[in-house]
Design a protein around this motif. Structure first.
Motif, PDB file in Angstrom:
ATOM      1  N   ARG A  44       0.822  -1.212   0.000  1.00 20.30           N
ATOM      2  CA  ARG A  44       0.000   0.000   0.000  1.00 20.30           C
ATOM      3  C   ARG A  44       0.855   1.260   0.000  1.00 20.30           C
ATOM      4  NH1 ARG A  44      -4.022  -1.184   4.913  1.00 20.30           N
ATOM      5  NH2 ARG A  44      -2.022  -1.804   5.806  1.00 20.30           N
ATOM      6  N   GLY A  47       3.978   4.411   4.803  1.00 21.47           N
ATOM      7  CA  GLY A  47       3.267   4.260   6.056  1.00 21.47           C
ATOM      8  C   GLY A  47       2.791   2.852   6.327  1.00 21.47           C
ATOM      9  N   ARG A  53       4.929   1.986   9.935  1.00 24.03           N
ATOM     10  CA  ARG A  53       3.849   1.436  10.757  1.00 24.03           C
ATOM     11  C   ARG A  53       4.220   1.482  12.242  1.00 24.03           C
ATOM     12  NH1 ARG A  53      -0.405  -1.791   9.107  1.00 24.03           N
ATOM     13  NH2 ARG A  53      -1.294  -3.256  10.612  1.00 24.03           N
ATOM     14  N   ARG A  78       2.383  14.496   7.103  1.00 19.53           N
ATOM     15  CA  ARG A  78       1.457  13.773   6.232  1.00 19.53           C
ATOM     16  C   ARG A  78       1.773  12.289   6.237  1.00 19.53           C
ATOM     17  NH1 ARG A  78       0.842  15.010  -0.281  1.00 19.53           N
ATOM     18  NH2 ARG A  78      -0.773  13.428  -0.722  1.00 19.53           N
ATOM     19  N   ALA A  79       3.052  11.953   6.222  1.00 15.20           N
ATOM     20  CA  ALA A  79       3.443  10.542   6.240  1.00 15.20           C
ATOM     21  C   ALA A  79       3.001   9.884   7.543  1.00 15.20           C
ATOM     22  CB  ALA A  79       4.958  10.414   6.078  1.00 15.20           C
ATOM     23  N   ARG A  81       0.475  10.795   9.518  1.00 17.64           N
ATOM     24  CA  ARG A  81      -0.983  10.661   9.540  1.00 17.64           C
ATOM     25  C   ARG A  81      -1.442   9.499   8.662  1.00 17.64           C
ATOM     26  NH1 ARG A  81      -0.671  16.417   9.687  1.00 17.64           N
ATOM     27  NH2 ARG A  81      -0.723  16.502   7.397  1.00 17.64           N
ATOM     28  N   ARG A  82      -0.789   9.331   7.514  1.00 13.70           N
ATOM     29  CA  ARG A  82      -1.157   8.212   6.632  1.00 13.70           C
ATOM     30  C   ARG A  82      -0.892   6.878   7.326  1.00 13.70           C
ATOM     31  NH1 ARG A  82      -2.095   6.003   1.752  1.00 13.70           N
ATOM     32  NH2 ARG A  82      -0.777   4.275   1.086  1.00 13.70           N
ATOM     33  N   ASP A  85      -3.603   6.294   9.861  1.00 17.86           N
ATOM     34  CA  ASP A  85      -4.882   5.980   9.229  1.00 17.86           C
ATOM     35  C   ASP A  85      -4.916   4.524   8.751  1.00 17.86           C
ATOM     36  OD1 ASP A  85      -5.753   8.552   9.674  1.00 17.86           O
ATOM     37  OD2 ASP A  85      -5.376   9.252   7.620  1.00 17.86           O
ATOM     38  N   LEU A  86      -3.821   4.079   8.149  1.00 16.64           N
ATOM     39  CA  LEU A  86      -3.764   2.703   7.668  1.00 16.64           C
ATOM     40  C   LEU A  86      -3.859   1.713   8.827  1.00 16.64           C
ATOM     41  CD1 LEU A  86      -0.966   3.005   4.956  1.00 16.64           C
ATOM     42  CD2 LEU A  86      -3.385   2.502   4.536  1.00 16.64           C
ATOM     43  N   GLU A  89      -7.419   1.623  10.115  1.00 15.54           N
ATOM     44  CA  GLU A  89      -8.257   0.888   9.173  1.00 15.54           C
ATOM     45  C   GLU A  89      -8.073  -0.608   9.352  1.00 15.54           C
ATOM     46  OE1 GLU A  89      -8.428  -0.039   4.368  1.00 15.54           O
ATOM     47  OE2 GLU A  89      -7.370   1.737   5.080  1.00 15.54           O
TER      48      GLU A  89
END
Length: 334
Positions: A44, A47, A53, A78-79, A81-82, A85-86, A89
């Motif tokens: 994906r 991140g 991770r 931004r990295a 936060r991504r 988020d992953l 999820e």
């Protein structure tokens, strides 16, 4: 240690091919019921990899991305936060499958994987562009942040799923950290070897701090088996093909200490010919015979897995590898 925590089981290392977390998690829960794991899907992108991770779990540490890799940032990026988020999820999907798929009543324990303190310190840069590993104070701060983040991650998994959790510390960089073979910013500024006594102290701090059973995984050559044996870690996950004659004494002492070996017996990518479970099991049986241990050790102190993560495999081989791994573990208990 209790041989019911890691011993006599089949599990995966963590990474999985593709980008469909629902499909991946469903396969892992179904194929590896003795010790399923939180799936990682690095395909994906940013991140979703091991370092990004793990950075999403760390407390009061933010990571950004540069051309050279991950670097400590002053504020959320931004990295970062991504990556968060992953991860959220993935946990949402896992919780849904856990409840709707009937796994809650049948799966007693779940494994979560994170990069260990040495790999994080080796692969993340300070804002000065030097590796975190070059600053002892920063290494300790990273370890404390990581330990706290893992504790929170474990607590969230327990709260969401109502299940016991064990932790896998991925340490592919540990041999290079101990050898002093990591490159520095320049040839005139090498990264010194990390002293083994200090490495043992730091590893023990992290393992003790997270408060649940932990194992160390390393699929690089030169795994410090004796260091892991002396540590608080209850198990070591290693590709069985990396073990040579020089490792026999260390492996014997590791098992005599009552710890568990999680041996990678199935290739991480599809071979030309799929081995039978007997062929996959043969190196492990041979190892135990050479060490002079009773065959009963196979059911109590030996677990099996793919050789390393399955991110580079095809989805078909990832499923086949998981099934084959389970068949080998089942044979050891018969």
């Amino acid at each position: 240690m209790s041989d019911t925590v890691f011993g006599g089981l089949a599990t995966g290392i963590g990474s999985w091919p593709g980008t469909d977390v629902r499909e991946a998690a469903g396969i892992v829960l179904g194929e590896l019921p003795a010790l399923p794991h939180v799936v990682e899907l690095p395909s994906r992108g940013l991140g979703a990899d091991l370092i990004g991770r793990t950075g999403a779990l760390m407390v009061d540490v933010e990571l950004d991305v540069r051309t050279s890799g991950y670097r400590v940032a002053q504020r959320k990026t931004r990295a970062g936060r991504r990556a968060e988020d992953l991860l959220h999820e993935d946990l949402d999907v896992l919780e849904e499958l856990w409840e709707t798929g009937g796994f809650a009543s049948s799966l007693p324990v779940l494994k979560a994987q994170v990069a260990g303190p040495f790999t994080m310190a080796a692969q993340v840069e300070l804002r000065s562009a030097h590796r975190v590993l070059t600053d002892r104070g920063a290494v300790r701060d990273f370890a404390e942040s990581l330990a706290e983040g893992i504790r929170e991650h474990v607590a969230e998994l327990k709260s969401r799923l109502g299940v016991d959790v064990v932790v896998q510390l991925d340490e592919p960089s540990l041999p290079a950290v101990l050898r002093g073979s990591l490159s520095g910013v320049s040839r005139l500024d090498p990264v010194p070897a990390y002293p083994e006594p200090d490495a043992l102290e730091l590893l023990d701090f992290v393992v003790a701090s997270i408060g649940v059973p932990a194992m160390v995984h390393c699929c690089a050559s030169g795994v410090p088996i004796d260091l892991i044996r002396r540590s608080r870690a209850e198990a070591l996950a290693i590709d069985v093909t990396l073990l040579g004659p020089r490792d026999l004494d260390s492996i014997g002492e590791f098992l005599q200490a009552g710890k568990t070996l999680v041996l990678g017996v199935v290739p991480g990518t599809a071979p030309e010919r799929i081995p039978t479970w007997r062929e996959a099991a043969a190196p492990v049986v041979s190892l135990i015979d050479r060490l002079g241990f009773a065959k009963s050790v196979l059911a109590t102190q030996i677990s099996v897995s793919p050789a390393c993560g399955l991110a580079g495999a095809t989805p078909e081989w990832a499923r086949t590898a998981s099934t084959l791994t389970k068949n080998v573990a089942d044979s050891f208990r018969d």
